[in-house]
Design a protein around this motif. Structure first.
Motif, short mmCIF file in Angstrom:
data_model
loop_
_atom_site.label_atom_id
_atom_site.label_comp_id
_atom_site.label_asym_id
_atom_site.label_seq_id
_atom_site.Cartn_x
_atom_site.Cartn_y
_atom_site.Cartn_z
N ILE A 1 -14.79 -14.97 -10.43
CA ILE A 1 -14.31 -15.64 -9.22
C ILE A 1 -14.53 -17.14 -9.39
CG2 ILE A 1 -14.48 -15.80 -6.72
CD1 ILE A 1 -13.65 -13.03 -7.74
N ASN A 2 -13.48 -17.90 -9.18
CA ASN A 2 -13.60 -19.36 -9.24
C ASN A 2 -13.25 -19.98 -7.90
OD1 ASN A 2 -12.68 -19.08 -12.50
ND2 ASN A 2 -14.25 -20.57 -12.00
N VAL A 3 -14.02 -20.97 -7.50
CA VAL A 3 -13.65 -21.80 -6.36
C VAL A 3 -13.51 -23.23 -6.87
CG1 VAL A 3 -16.09 -22.02 -5.67
CG2 VAL A 3 -14.26 -22.63 -4.06
N PHE A 4 -12.35 -23.81 -6.63
CA PHE A 4 -12.05 -25.18 -7.03
C PHE A 4 -11.92 -26.04 -5.77
CE2 PHE A 4 -10.17 -22.34 -10.16
CZ PHE A 4 -10.58 -22.89 -11.37
N TYR A 5 -12.55 -27.20 -5.79
CA TYR A 5 -12.35 -28.19 -4.74
C TYR A 5 -11.69 -29.41 -5.37
CZ TYR A 5 -14.64 -26.48 -0.48
OH TYR A 5 -14.95 -25.80 0.68
N THR A 6 -10.50 -29.74 -4.92
CA THR A 6 -9.74 -30.84 -5.51
C THR A 6 -9.38 -31.87 -4.45
OG1 THR A 6 -7.81 -29.38 -5.31
CG2 THR A 6 -8.81 -29.60 -7.48
N LEU A 7 -9.46 -33.15 -4.82
CA LEU A 7 -9.22 -34.23 -3.88
C LEU A 7 -7.72 -34.52 -3.78
CD1 LEU A 7 -10.59 -36.27 -2.00
CD2 LEU A 7 -10.65 -37.89 -3.92
N GLU A 8 -7.17 -34.26 -2.62
CA GLU A 8 -5.73 -34.39 -2.44
C GLU A 8 -5.39 -34.58 -0.97
OE1 GLU A 8 -3.98 -30.07 -2.69
OE2 GLU A 8 -5.57 -30.29 -4.21
N GLN A 9 -4.10 -34.80 -0.69
CA GLN A 9 -3.65 -34.81 0.69
C GLN A 9 -3.76 -33.40 1.24
OE1 GLN A 9 0.18 -36.81 1.34
NE2 GLN A 9 0.04 -37.50 -0.79
N PRO A 10 -4.30 -33.24 2.45
CA PRO A 10 -4.33 -31.90 3.04
C PRO A 10 -2.93 -31.33 3.12
CG PRO A 10 -5.68 -33.43 4.31
CD PRO A 10 -4.93 -34.25 3.31
N PRO A 11 -2.78 -30.01 3.02
CA PRO A 11 -1.45 -29.39 3.02
C PRO A 11 -0.56 -29.83 4.16
CG PRO A 11 -3.12 -27.78 2.46
CD PRO A 11 -3.86 -29.03 2.83
N ARG A 12 -1.16 -30.05 5.34
CA ARG A 12 -0.34 -30.43 6.50
C ARG A 12 0.25 -31.83 6.35
NH1 ARG A 12 -5.62 -30.58 7.82
NH2 ARG A 12 -6.53 -32.58 8.47
N GLN A 13 -0.30 -32.63 5.42
CA GLN A 13 0.20 -33.99 5.23
C GLN A 13 1.08 -34.13 4.01
OE1 GLN A 13 -3.27 -36.46 5.11
NE2 GLN A 13 -3.77 -36.20 7.27
N LYS A 14 1.31 -33.04 3.26
CA LYS A 14 2.06 -33.12 2.02
C LYS A 14 3.46 -33.66 2.23
CE LYS A 14 -0.85 -31.19 -0.96
NZ LYS A 14 -1.35 -31.87 -2.17
N MET B 1 -11.12 -32.90 0.11
CA MET B 1 -11.40 -31.91 -0.92
C MET B 1 -10.93 -30.56 -0.39
SD MET B 1 -12.78 -33.54 -3.48
CE MET B 1 -13.81 -32.45 -4.48
N VAL B 2 -9.90 -30.00 -1.04
CA VAL B 2 -9.26 -28.77 -0.58
C VAL B 2 -9.68 -27.61 -1.48
CG1 VAL B 2 -7.06 -27.63 -0.13
CG2 VAL B 2 -7.30 -30.09 0.30
#
Length: 270
Positions: A86-99, A111-112
């Motif tokens: 099991i992997n959990v990744f946290y990546t710095l990006e625009q939140p999905p609602r702002q894409k 961090m999503v």
């Protein structure tokens, strides 16, 4: 590709905006956990480590229900009652609602979390690991965090495997042995188990569990000290603790009994 985002199981590619720091600079952190066929192993320690990394760099992050995401993936991928990674990744990006927005600023970034699962088969019980030294030297305190920008780890591991070794040992600028690209390192000199104490070393969740059974202290660990070591071990959250038979040209006596005991403890921790 199957993954969980926003509390939903999704199939297909994961889209990232080309301006996201995660895409441009590899800004992110990740954890690898074992599902042992019955439960997720040592999840609290992994979530604590990744949260501490994001807090260290003052990066806002969405909470993740790792247990719920794991359950969804196990069902979707038919992975119950068997070992899984099991992997959990946290990546710095625009939140999905702002894409969909064309304009954003650094304050919009978040961090999503993304959670993935895949079948896992541990190494054979009689496997001994062979290691060589990485060509690059570690000189950044960022190495103490499990980042998604592990290009150096990947390149050095690939090079080691091309030379018929299992993995590469990362060494600090002062010659201190840190760990391999995928596992913590322990040594035993006949009296005590030792690791290297340095700000560049990743705090190992597997080693912390091993310390419940072993008395582990910090001591000088450089290539010159290896002749004083009787046993060597690699540890991580998936395979547990395994013996090292060779580092470069130096050989060690495999200690399967200790490894088997510690592995059972690591792979069954709640």
């Amino acid at each position: 590709m199957t993954y969980v985002r926003g509390n939903k199981v999704l199939d297909g590619p994961l889209t990232q905006h080309v301006t996201d720091p995660a895409f441009r600079f590899g800004v992110g952190f990740y954890e690898t956990l074992l599902y042992n066929g019955r439960h997720l192993v040592n999840a609290a320690a992994h979530l604590s480590r990744i949260s501490a990394s994001m807090q260290t760099f003052t990066l806002p992050f969405e909470p993740v229900d790792l247990y719920a995401a794991t359950e969804m993936l196990l069902d979707h991928l038919s992975l119950r009652n068997q070992m899984a990674r099991i992997n959990v990744f946290y990546t710095l990006e625009q939140p999905p609602r702002q894409k969909a927005q064309t304009k954003s600023s650094a304050t919009d970034l978040l961090m999503v979390p993304t959670v993935t699962a895949a079948p896992y088969t541990p190494p054979p019980a009689d496997k001994t690991f062979s290691l060589t030294y990485a060509r690059a030297v570690i000189s950044s305190a960022l190495h103490a965090h499990k980042t998604t920008n592990h290009m150096l780890h990947y390149i050095e591991r690939q090079h080691a495997q091309q030379q018929s070794f299992d993995d590469a040992i990362l060494v600090a600028h002062d010659g201190t042995i840190l760990e391999t690209t995928t596992a913590a390192l322990l040594f035993f000199d006949g009296l005590r188990f030792t690791n290297s104490h340095t700000t560049y070393r990743l705090a190992s969740t597997a080693e912390a569990l091993a310390a419940n059974l072993l008395d582990i202290t910090s001591a000088p660990s450089t290539p010159e000290y290896l002749s004083k070591k009787k046993h060597a071990y690699v540890l991580n959250s998936l395979m547990g603790m395994r013996p090292v038979g060779r580092i470069g040209d130096h050989t060690f006596t495999p200690d399967f009994d200790t490894c088997n005991e510690v592995t059972r403890h690591i792979q069954n921790a709640l």
